[in-house]
Design a protein around this motif. Structure first.
Motif, PDB file in Angstrom:
ATOM      1  N   ALA A   1       0.816  -1.219   0.000  1.00  9.10           N
ATOM      2  CA  ALA A   1       0.000   0.000   0.000  1.00  9.10           C
ATOM      3  C   ALA A   1       0.847   1.265   0.000  1.00  9.10           C
ATOM      4  O   ALA A   1       0.370   2.333  -0.414  1.00  9.10           O
ATOM      5  CB  ALA A   1      -0.932  -0.004   1.214  1.00  9.10           C
ATOM      6  N   SER A   2       2.074   1.156   0.439  1.00 12.78           N
ATOM      7  CA  SER A   2       2.937   2.342   0.538  1.00 12.78           C
ATOM      8  C   SER A   2       3.127   3.044  -0.800  1.00 12.78           C
ATOM      9  O   SER A   2       3.304   4.262  -0.845  1.00 12.78           O
ATOM     10  CB  SER A   2       4.290   1.953   1.136  1.00 12.78           C
ATOM     11  OG  SER A   2       4.130   1.615   2.491  1.00 12.78           O
TER      12      SER A   2
ATOM     13  N   SER B   1      -8.493  10.747  -3.306  1.00  6.74           N
ATOM     14  CA  SER B   1      -7.857  10.242  -4.521  1.00  6.74           C
ATOM     15  C   SER B   1      -8.194   8.775  -4.780  1.00  6.74           C
ATOM     16  O   SER B   1      -8.571   8.038  -3.860  1.00  6.74           O
ATOM     17  CB  SER B   1      -6.331  10.379  -4.387  1.00  6.74           C
ATOM     18  OG  SER B   1      -5.844   9.420  -3.451  1.00  6.74           O
ATOM     19  N   PRO B   2      -8.028   8.330  -6.024  1.00 11.17           N
ATOM     20  CA  PRO B   2      -8.166   6.900  -6.328  1.00 11.17           C
ATOM     21  C   PRO B   2      -7.124   6.055  -5.584  1.00 11.17           C
ATOM     22  O   PRO B   2      -7.389   4.913  -5.226  1.00 11.17           O
ATOM     23  CB  PRO B   2      -7.942   6.821  -7.840  1.00 11.17           C
ATOM     24  CG  PRO B   2      -8.150   8.202  -8.355  1.00 11.17           C
ATOM     25  CD  PRO B   2      -7.818   9.135  -7.214  1.00 11.17           C
ATOM     26  N   GLN B   3      -5.948   6.641  -5.317  1.00  8.90           N
ATOM     27  CA  GLN B   3      -4.913   5.925  -4.578  1.00  8.90           C
ATOM     28  C   GLN B   3      -5.377   5.586  -3.160  1.00  8.90           C
ATOM     29  O   GLN B   3      -5.053   4.524  -2.628  1.00  8.90           O
ATOM     30  CB  GLN B   3      -3.608   6.741  -4.516  1.00  8.90           C
ATOM     31  CG  GLN B   3      -2.943   6.941  -5.855  1.00  8.90           C
ATOM     32  CD  GLN B   3      -3.351   8.242  -6.519  1.00  8.90           C
ATOM     33  OE1 GLN B   3      -4.506   8.660  -6.474  1.00  8.90           O
ATOM     34  NE2 GLN B   3      -2.390   8.881  -7.169  1.00  8.90           N
ATOM     35  N   TYR B   4      -6.142   6.488  -2.556  1.00  7.84           N
ATOM     36  CA  TYR B   4      -6.655   6.215  -1.217  1.00  7.84           C
ATOM     37  C   TYR B   4      -7.607   5.021  -1.239  1.00  7.84           C
ATOM     38  O   TYR B   4      -7.611   4.215  -0.307  1.00  7.84           O
ATOM     39  CB  TYR B   4      -7.365   7.437  -0.631  1.00  7.84           C
ATOM     40  CG  TYR B   4      -7.939   7.174   0.739  1.00  7.84           C
ATOM     41  CD1 TYR B   4      -7.111   7.088   1.855  1.00  7.84           C
ATOM     42  CD2 TYR B   4      -9.305   6.988   0.918  1.00  7.84           C
ATOM     43  CE1 TYR B   4      -7.632   6.825   3.109  1.00  7.84           C
ATOM     44  CE2 TYR B   4      -9.830   6.733   2.175  1.00  7.84           C
ATOM     45  CZ  TYR B   4      -8.987   6.653   3.264  1.00  7.84           C
ATOM     46  OH  TYR B   4      -9.502   6.384   4.512  1.00  7.84           O
TER      47      TYR B   4
ATOM     48  N   GLU C   1      -8.652  -0.353   0.553  1.00  6.32           N
ATOM     49  CA  GLU C   1      -8.974  -1.736   0.203  1.00  6.32           C
ATOM     50  C   GLU C   1      -7.938  -2.718   0.769  1.00  6.32           C
ATOM     51  O   GLU C   1      -8.292  -3.788   1.261  1.00  6.32           O
ATOM     52  CB  GLU C   1      -9.054  -1.867  -1.323  1.00  6.32           C
ATOM     53  CG  GLU C   1      -9.533  -3.201  -1.800  1.00  6.32           C
ATOM     54  CD  GLU C   1     -11.005  -3.450  -1.530  1.00  6.32           C
ATOM     55  OE1 GLU C   1     -11.369  -4.628  -1.377  1.00  6.32           O
ATOM     56  OE2 GLU C   1     -11.782  -2.485  -1.468  1.00  6.32           O
ATOM     57  N   LEU C   2      -6.687  -2.329   0.727  1.00  6.29           N
ATOM     58  CA  LEU C   2      -5.616  -3.203   1.231  1.00  6.29           C
ATOM     59  C   LEU C   2      -5.551  -3.254   2.755  1.00  6.29           C
ATOM     60  O   LEU C   2      -5.216  -4.296   3.323  1.00  6.29           O
ATOM     61  CB  LEU C   2      -4.257  -2.727   0.705  1.00  6.29           C
ATOM     62  CG  LEU C   2      -3.846  -3.217  -0.665  1.00  6.29           C
ATOM     63  CD1 LEU C   2      -2.595  -2.475  -1.133  1.00  6.29           C
ATOM     64  CD2 LEU C   2      -3.589  -4.717  -0.656  1.00  6.29           C
ATOM     65  N   LEU C   3      -5.868  -2.155   3.442  1.00  4.21           N
ATOM     66  CA  LEU C   3      -5.519  -2.060   4.861  1.00  4.21           C
ATOM     67  C   LEU C   3      -6.668  -1.949   5.855  1.00  4.21           C
ATOM     68  O   LEU C   3      -6.536  -2.415   6.989  1.00  4.21           O
ATOM     69  CB  LEU C   3      -4.581  -0.868   5.075  1.00  4.21           C
ATOM     70  CG  LEU C   3      -3.260  -0.923   4.316  1.00  4.21           C
ATOM     71  CD1 LEU C   3      -2.470   0.348   4.535  1.00  4.21           C
ATOM     72  CD2 LEU C   3      -2.454  -2.143   4.724  1.00  4.21           C
TER      73      LEU C   3
END
Length: 98
Positions: free
Chosen positions: A25-26, A69-72, A77-79
């Motif tokens: 996720a980083s 953002s889409p990155q968030y 989703e991962l964390l």
């Protein structure tokens, strides 16, 4: 410089997978304008407890730039399913450096 701090309580038995997913996720947080760095620290007294520190140029780089953002969405989703309870996220500004 703004420091984002969150204490993360990870569900029992999920710390190894959480650490692996956090590493994945980083890449999402690193891609945001205004991001400087972040670290994940593991508590020595409580095995399932971590602290996230993220450094941002300004508050809005995190609260708007990242969280909207889409990155968030990928980060979430991962964390987010690892946390119990869901963490409180706070922001700090340096007052004194010695």
């Amino acid at each position: 410089m703004i420091v984002e701090v969150a204490v993360l309580q990870v569900r029992d038995g999920q710390t190894k997978q959480f650490e692996a997913d956090f590493k994945l996720a980083s890449k999402y947080i690193r891609s945001i304008p205004g991001y400087h760095s972040h670290s994940l620290l593991k508590c020595l007294e409580q095995e399932n407890k971590y602290m996230l520190e993220a450094y941002w140029q300004k508050l809005e780089d995190h609260t708007i730039g990242f969280r909207q953002s889409p990155q968030y969405e990928q980060w979430r989703e991962l964390l987010h399913h690892y946390y119990d309870p869901f963490p409180v996220v706070e922001h700090y500004q340096e007052v004194l450096l010695t």
